[in-house]
Design an enzyme around this catalytic site. Sequence first.
Site, PDB file in Angstrom:
ATOM      1  N   LYS A   1       0.826  -1.216   0.000  1.00 32.06           N
ATOM      2  CA  LYS A   1       0.000   0.000   0.000  1.00 32.06           C
ATOM      3  C   LYS A   1       0.853   1.256   0.000  1.00 32.06           C
ATOM      4  O   LYS A   1       0.436   2.285  -0.536  1.00 32.06           O
ATOM      5  CB  LYS A   1      -0.980  -0.011   1.180  1.00 32.06           C
ATOM      6  CG  LYS A   1      -1.992  -1.141   1.041  1.00 32.06           C
ATOM      7  CD  LYS A   1      -3.411  -0.788   1.398  1.00 32.06           C
ATOM      8  CE  LYS A   1      -4.337  -1.879   0.862  1.00 32.06           C
ATOM      9  NZ  LYS A   1      -5.658  -1.928   1.374  1.00 32.06           N
TER      10      LYS A   1
ATOM     11  N   LYS B   1      -4.517 -10.728  -5.890  1.00 33.17           N
ATOM     12  CA  LYS B   1      -5.810 -11.031  -5.249  1.00 33.17           C
ATOM     13  C   LYS B   1      -6.911 -10.117  -5.780  1.00 33.17           C
ATOM     14  O   LYS B   1      -6.649  -8.991  -6.192  1.00 33.17           O
ATOM     15  CB  LYS B   1      -5.710 -10.952  -3.717  1.00 33.17           C
ATOM     16  CG  LYS B   1      -5.717  -9.564  -3.149  1.00 33.17           C
ATOM     17  CD  LYS B   1      -6.127  -9.569  -1.671  1.00 33.17           C
ATOM     18  CE  LYS B   1      -6.429  -8.139  -1.262  1.00 33.17           C
ATOM     19  NZ  LYS B   1      -7.135  -7.924  -0.061  1.00 33.17           N
TER      20      LYS B   1
ATOM     21  N   LYS C   1     -11.305  -4.903  -4.069  1.00 32.15           N
ATOM     22  CA  LYS C   1     -12.330  -3.924  -4.419  1.00 32.15           C
ATOM     23  C   LYS C   1     -11.704  -2.588  -4.806  1.00 32.15           C
ATOM     24  O   LYS C   1     -12.365  -1.758  -5.390  1.00 32.15           O
ATOM     25  CB  LYS C   1     -13.327  -3.770  -3.273  1.00 32.15           C
ATOM     26  CG  LYS C   1     -12.739  -3.412  -1.920  1.00 32.15           C
ATOM     27  CD  LYS C   1     -13.868  -3.172  -0.936  1.00 32.15           C
ATOM     28  CE  LYS C   1     -13.805  -3.965   0.337  1.00 32.15           C
ATOM     29  NZ  LYS C   1     -12.833  -3.531   1.325  1.00 32.15           N
TER      30      LYS C   1
HETATM   31  P1  ATP Z   1      -8.878  -3.257  -0.171  1.00 32.34           P
HETATM   32  O1  ATP Z   1      -8.973  -3.710  -1.596  1.00 32.34           O
HETATM   33  O2  ATP Z   1      -9.462  -1.902   0.076  1.00 32.34           O
HETATM   34  O3  ATP Z   1      -7.538  -3.478   0.449  1.00 32.34           O
HETATM   35  P2  ATP Z   1      -9.957  -5.680   0.749  1.00 32.34           P
HETATM   36  O4  ATP Z   1     -11.210  -6.084   0.091  1.00 32.34           O
HETATM   37  O5  ATP Z   1      -8.704  -6.357   0.413  1.00 32.34           O
HETATM   38  O6  ATP Z   1      -9.847  -4.138   0.609  1.00 32.34           O
HETATM   39  P3  ATP Z   1     -11.042  -5.755   3.466  1.00 32.34           P
HETATM   40  O7  ATP Z   1     -12.309  -5.109   3.220  1.00 32.34           O
HETATM   41  O8  ATP Z   1     -10.362  -5.168   4.611  1.00 32.34           O
HETATM   42  O9  ATP Z   1      -9.985  -5.780   2.322  1.00 32.34           O
HETATM   43  O10 ATP Z   1     -11.241  -7.312   3.654  1.00 32.34           O
HETATM   44  C1  ATP Z   1     -12.279  -7.875   4.344  1.00 32.34           C
HETATM   45  C2  ATP Z   1     -12.107  -9.361   4.385  1.00 32.34           C
HETATM   46  O11 ATP Z   1     -12.170  -9.912   3.071  1.00 32.34           O
HETATM   47  C3  ATP Z   1     -10.781  -9.836   4.972  1.00 32.34           C
HETATM   48  O12 ATP Z   1     -11.004 -10.949   5.803  1.00 32.34           O
HETATM   49  C4  ATP Z   1      -9.975 -10.226   3.778  1.00 32.34           C
HETATM   50  O13 ATP Z   1      -9.008 -11.213   4.093  1.00 32.34           O
HETATM   51  C5  ATP Z   1     -11.051 -10.773   2.864  1.00 32.34           C
HETATM   52  N1  ATP Z   1     -10.651 -10.683   1.469  1.00 32.34           N
HETATM   53  C6  ATP Z   1     -10.410  -9.552   0.765  1.00 32.34           C
HETATM   54  N2  ATP Z   1     -10.080  -9.841  -0.504  1.00 32.34           N
HETATM   55  C7  ATP Z   1     -10.103 -11.206  -0.601  1.00 32.34           C
HETATM   56  C8  ATP Z   1      -9.843 -12.127  -1.661  1.00 32.34           C
HETATM   57  N3  ATP Z   1      -9.502 -11.705  -2.869  1.00 32.34           N
HETATM   58  N4  ATP Z   1      -9.977 -13.452  -1.405  1.00 32.34           N
HETATM   59  C9  ATP Z   1     -10.337 -13.891  -0.187  1.00 32.34           C
HETATM   60  N5  ATP Z   1     -10.589 -13.070   0.858  1.00 32.34           N
HETATM   61  C10 ATP Z   1     -10.474 -11.746   0.666  1.00 32.34           C
END
Ligand code: ATP
Length: 335
Positions: free
Chosen positions: A119, A201, A204
């Site tokens: 980040k 990964k 969003k």
């Molecule tokens: P950002 O993209 O803003 O970093 P994010 O979607 O990665 O956001 P969070 O909203 O903080 O992150 O994640 C919420 C939950 O979703 C966490 O438990 C994270 O591990 C899970 N998560 C996020 N992306 C994935 C993915 N691609 N596969 C599986 N689990 C995920």
Amino acid sequence: MNETTNTPKKRVLSGIQPSGVLTLGNYLGALKNWKAMQSEFDCLFMVADLHTITIRQEPAKFRQQIYNTAAMLLSIGLDPSQSTLFIQSHVAAHAQLCWILSCYTQFGELSRMTQFKEKSQKHADNVNAGLFSYPVLMAADILLYASDLVPVGHDQKQHLEISRNIATRFNNCYGDVLTIPEPYIPKIGARVMSLQNPTKKMSKSDENVNAWVGIVDSPDDILRKFKRAVTDSEGCIRMQPGRDAINNLISIYSTVTGKSPEQVEQQFEGKGYGEFKVAIAEAVIEEFRPIRENFEYYIKDKKELERIFKAGAESAAHIANRQVGKVMKKIGFVL
Ligand code: ATP
Ligand code: LTN
């Protein structure tokens, strides 16, 4: 109490950031498990809004995303009469314990966090102290509630590890004060990859909207995004090391339908990628249909959302304030 074993229920805490539209990755990696855990465990689930300002947010959009995320927790089936649902910033003890724990966290261990490295590269114009100490706030979230289990996706494993280290260090100084949490990471679905670049990964915050599928995306959009998903030139639907794109699609279909990867391989033996992609899209559309309908209902009434989440924050604060008091007393503060 757990009625079959007559022992106290284990405590579960998890959080999700209101940083945008929730994706299939969030759903399969975290949210789906939250719902499955709520009857067996004593669960607290929160909208992690304090974490989100580590990246600069536009105020009106941020506020709306907080409401959206709260509404989504209800829409996936979390029940406020069963689980405590709240917004992190409504419980001041999170920030309070975060400061205290930051004095028990080493600069070196925070510097090793992959999320910080990623980040800070992505947002090179705003490498703020909050981005660096993000895992300390997450440790505070978890340790405030003496959480036994923390259901998260694979990307959060390192943050769970640091939470355990902080708690152990604190306990080594003051005795058995903090509960050491265990990560709860699903076997399949913990790492949903981008549909456009399967070595990354699904996130969003990815600018390429075709890389992720949103829970409230329209059925047409979901179908289109799966049809455009990258594959490879092998032409067979089989999980194999190195076949990131196909492995990802099989994992998605397998998690959504509850079939094992072997069953999925059998089902699509001799079939083409086109047919497979449509089947995945249809399964995902069906999984999300009721959630999307619920979401449209819950998001309409912000006052009701506020009422539910304020009540949750009150219960959460009750537990959290006692824990901060206990920690402060051990350190030697005058209370
Ligand atoms: P950002 O993209 O803003 O970093 P994010 O979607 O990665 O956001 P969070 O909203 O903080 O992150 O994640 C919420 C939950 O979703 C966490 O438990 C994270 O591990 C899970 N998560 C996020 N992306 C994935 C993915 N691609 N596969 C599986 N689990 C995920
Ligand atoms: N950092 C987490 C969100 C989060 C969290 C938590 C998860 C904030 N606090 C406490 C589990 C427990 C993420 O998923 N990016």
